[in-house]
Design an enzyme around this catalytic site. Structure first.
Site, PDB file in Angstrom:
ATOM      1  N   GLU A   1      -5.584  -5.079  10.227  1.00 63.14           N
ATOM      2  CA  GLU A   1      -4.545  -4.080  10.474  1.00 63.14           C
ATOM      3  C   GLU A   1      -4.856  -3.329  11.765  1.00 63.14           C
ATOM      4  O   GLU A   1      -5.640  -2.364  11.752  1.00 63.14           O
ATOM      5  CB  GLU A   1      -4.501  -3.074   9.314  1.00 63.14           C
ATOM      6  CG  GLU A   1      -4.200  -3.694   7.975  1.00 63.14           C
ATOM      7  CD  GLU A   1      -3.621  -2.675   6.998  1.00 63.14           C
ATOM      8  OE1 GLU A   1      -2.425  -2.785   6.704  1.00 63.14           O
ATOM      9  OE2 GLU A   1      -4.342  -1.758   6.575  1.00 63.14           O
TER      10      GLU A   1
ATOM     11  N   HIS B   1      -9.567   1.008   4.645  1.00 63.81           N
ATOM     12  CA  HIS B   1      -8.282   1.192   5.325  1.00 63.81           C
ATOM     13  C   HIS B   1      -8.462   2.096   6.545  1.00 63.81           C
ATOM     14  O   HIS B   1      -9.302   3.003   6.523  1.00 63.81           O
ATOM     15  CB  HIS B   1      -7.252   1.793   4.361  1.00 63.81           C
ATOM     16  CG  HIS B   1      -5.878   1.761   4.946  1.00 63.81           C
ATOM     17  ND1 HIS B   1      -5.414   2.745   5.795  1.00 63.81           N
ATOM     18  CD2 HIS B   1      -4.894   0.831   4.858  1.00 63.81           C
ATOM     19  CE1 HIS B   1      -4.185   2.419   6.185  1.00 63.81           C
ATOM     20  NE2 HIS B   1      -3.847   1.264   5.633  1.00 63.81           N
TER      21      HIS B   1
ATOM     22  N   SER C   1       3.326  -2.252  10.275  1.00 66.03           N
ATOM     23  CA  SER C   1       4.770  -2.291  10.510  1.00 66.03           C
ATOM     24  C   SER C   1       5.410  -3.633  10.149  1.00 66.03           C
ATOM     25  O   SER C   1       6.332  -4.095  10.816  1.00 66.03           O
ATOM     26  CB  SER C   1       5.096  -1.905  11.964  1.00 66.03           C
ATOM     27  OG  SER C   1       4.670  -0.576  12.221  1.00 66.03           O
TER      28      SER C   1
ATOM     29  N   GLU D   1      -6.894   4.541   7.561  1.00 57.68           N
ATOM     30  CA  GLU D   1      -6.777   5.973   7.291  1.00 57.68           C
ATOM     31  C   GLU D   1      -8.060   6.519   6.659  1.00 57.68           C
ATOM     32  O   GLU D   1      -8.440   7.667   6.893  1.00 57.68           O
ATOM     33  CB  GLU D   1      -5.532   6.231   6.427  1.00 57.68           C
ATOM     34  CG  GLU D   1      -4.272   6.078   7.269  1.00 57.68           C
ATOM     35  CD  GLU D   1      -3.107   5.391   6.591  1.00 57.68           C
ATOM     36  OE1 GLU D   1      -3.030   5.402   5.356  1.00 57.68           O
ATOM     37  OE2 GLU D   1      -2.256   4.826   7.315  1.00 57.68           O
TER      38      GLU D   1
ATOM     39  N   ASN E   1       0.864  -1.177   0.000  1.00 58.12           N
ATOM     40  CA  ASN E   1       0.000   0.000   0.000  1.00 58.12           C
ATOM     41  C   ASN E   1       0.902   1.229   0.000  1.00 58.12           C
ATOM     42  O   ASN E   1       1.489   1.567   1.021  1.00 58.12           O
ATOM     43  CB  ASN E   1      -0.907  -0.028   1.241  1.00 58.12           C
ATOM     44  CG  ASN E   1      -1.813   1.192   1.314  1.00 58.12           C
ATOM     45  OD1 ASN E   1      -1.841   2.017   0.403  1.00 58.12           O
ATOM     46  ND2 ASN E   1      -2.559   1.306   2.404  1.00 58.12           N
TER      47      ASN E   1
ATOM     48  N   GLY F   1       2.323   2.121  10.770  1.00 58.31           N
ATOM     49  CA  GLY F   1       3.260   3.237  10.655  1.00 58.31           C
ATOM     50  C   GLY F   1       3.949   3.606  11.958  1.00 58.31           C
ATOM     51  O   GLY F   1       4.557   4.669  12.066  1.00 58.31           O
TER      52      GLY F   1
ATOM     53  N   LYS G   1       0.061   4.224  -0.241  1.00 58.91           N
ATOM     54  CA  LYS G   1      -0.604   5.388   0.365  1.00 58.91           C
ATOM     55  C   LYS G   1      -0.376   6.616  -0.542  1.00 58.91           C
ATOM     56  O   LYS G   1      -0.294   6.460  -1.749  1.00 58.91           O
ATOM     57  CB  LYS G   1      -0.126   5.595   1.798  1.00 58.91           C
ATOM     58  CG  LYS G   1      -0.235   4.283   2.619  1.00 58.91           C
ATOM     59  CD  LYS G   1      -0.084   4.444   4.087  1.00 58.91           C
ATOM     60  CE  LYS G   1      -0.232   3.066   4.757  1.00 58.91           C
ATOM     61  NZ  LYS G   1      -0.208   3.141   6.193  1.00 58.91           N
TER      62      LYS G   1
END
Ligand code: 13P
Length: 248
Positions: A166, A96, A212, A98, A12, A172, A14
């Site tokens: 996730e 996702h 991560s 985000e 991904n 991250g 992003k």
């Protein structure tokens, strides 16, 4: 433990990259060598979907990172599954963390998007996961099952869905879930599929881990029986991504 599920590694990107850096990613993916038993899909920004699709070897899939819930219309700034397909791409990442937590997408909206993407013929990487405070309050199961319950009514074809677990606290942050923590949730999700969808879907659906993932931790995670691959953020932009693709 099943070996019938093909190992799946998604990258991904992003909101990162430009044509020059995408050329670099394409170069290291072409060079590989990539384990042919791993299915690889990269999620790229929508303005680079055609460019990436045209330049990447055909056996590597390309995903959009989002799409809307209808084919076309007055929805400024959105793209549809039909447009993603028109760019030659077969996948979309939906739900996702985000999208959920930065852009406020609800369980219901994500479920509708998944339904429409499947209806339009795309394959979907559907993401779920709990936040740090939810894990600390022992609400992980409750949160991920609620996300699954919201998704389920719109999933008409589970064979075109990869489920990505996730945990938000691992994304991250450099703080990966331990193989045991991830395996525990993956096994519970598989059991949820068995009880709420079917034993066939529970057996065949790939459940991948994201948060991560790195060249240093991927091999241990990949050994777990219910971890069928990864969704990789930062590390998917670097040549080390090849190590993760070959983790099993
Ligand atoms: P990182 O691998 O950078 O933690 O990102 C994970 C992720 O969000 C993949 O979708």
């Amino acid at each position: 433990m099943s070996s019938s599920r093909k190992f799946f590694v998604g990258g991904n990107w992003k909101m990162n990259g430009n044509k020059a850096s995408i050329d670099g990613i394409i170069d290291f993916l072409k060079k590989g060598p990539l384990n042919p038993n791993t299915e690889v899909v990269v999620g790229c920004p929508q303005c680079y979907l055609s460019y990436t699709r045209e330049n990447l070897p055909e056996e590597i899939g390309v995903a959009a990172q989002n799409c809307y819930k209808v084919p076309k219309g007055a929805f400024t700034g959105e793209i549809s599954p039909a447009m993603i397909k028109d760019c030659g791409c077969k996948w979309v990442i939906l739900g996702h963390s985000e999208r959920r937590n930065v852009f406020g997408e609800s369980d219901e909206l994500i479920s509708e998007k998944v339904g429409h993407a499947l209806e339009a013929g795309l394959k979907v990487i559907a993401c779920i996961g709990e936040k740090l405070e939810e894990r600390e309050n022992n609400q992980t199961d409750e949160v991920v099952f609620a996300q699954m319950t919201a998704l389920q009514p719109n999933i008409t074809d589970w064979s075109r869905v990869v489920l990505a677990y996730e945990p938000v606290w691992a994304i991250g942050t450099g703080k990966t879930a331990t193989p045991e923590q991830a395996q525990d949730v993956h096994a519970k999700l598989r059991n949820w599929l068995s009880e709420n969808v079917s034993s066939e879907v529970a057996e065949s659906c790939r459940i991948i881990y994201g948060g991560s993932v790195s060249p240093a931790n991927c091999a241990e995670l990949a050994k777990m029986g219910d971890i069928d691959g990864f969704l990789v953020g930062g590390a998917s932009l670097k040549p080390d991504f090849v190590t993760i693709i070959n983790a099993r």
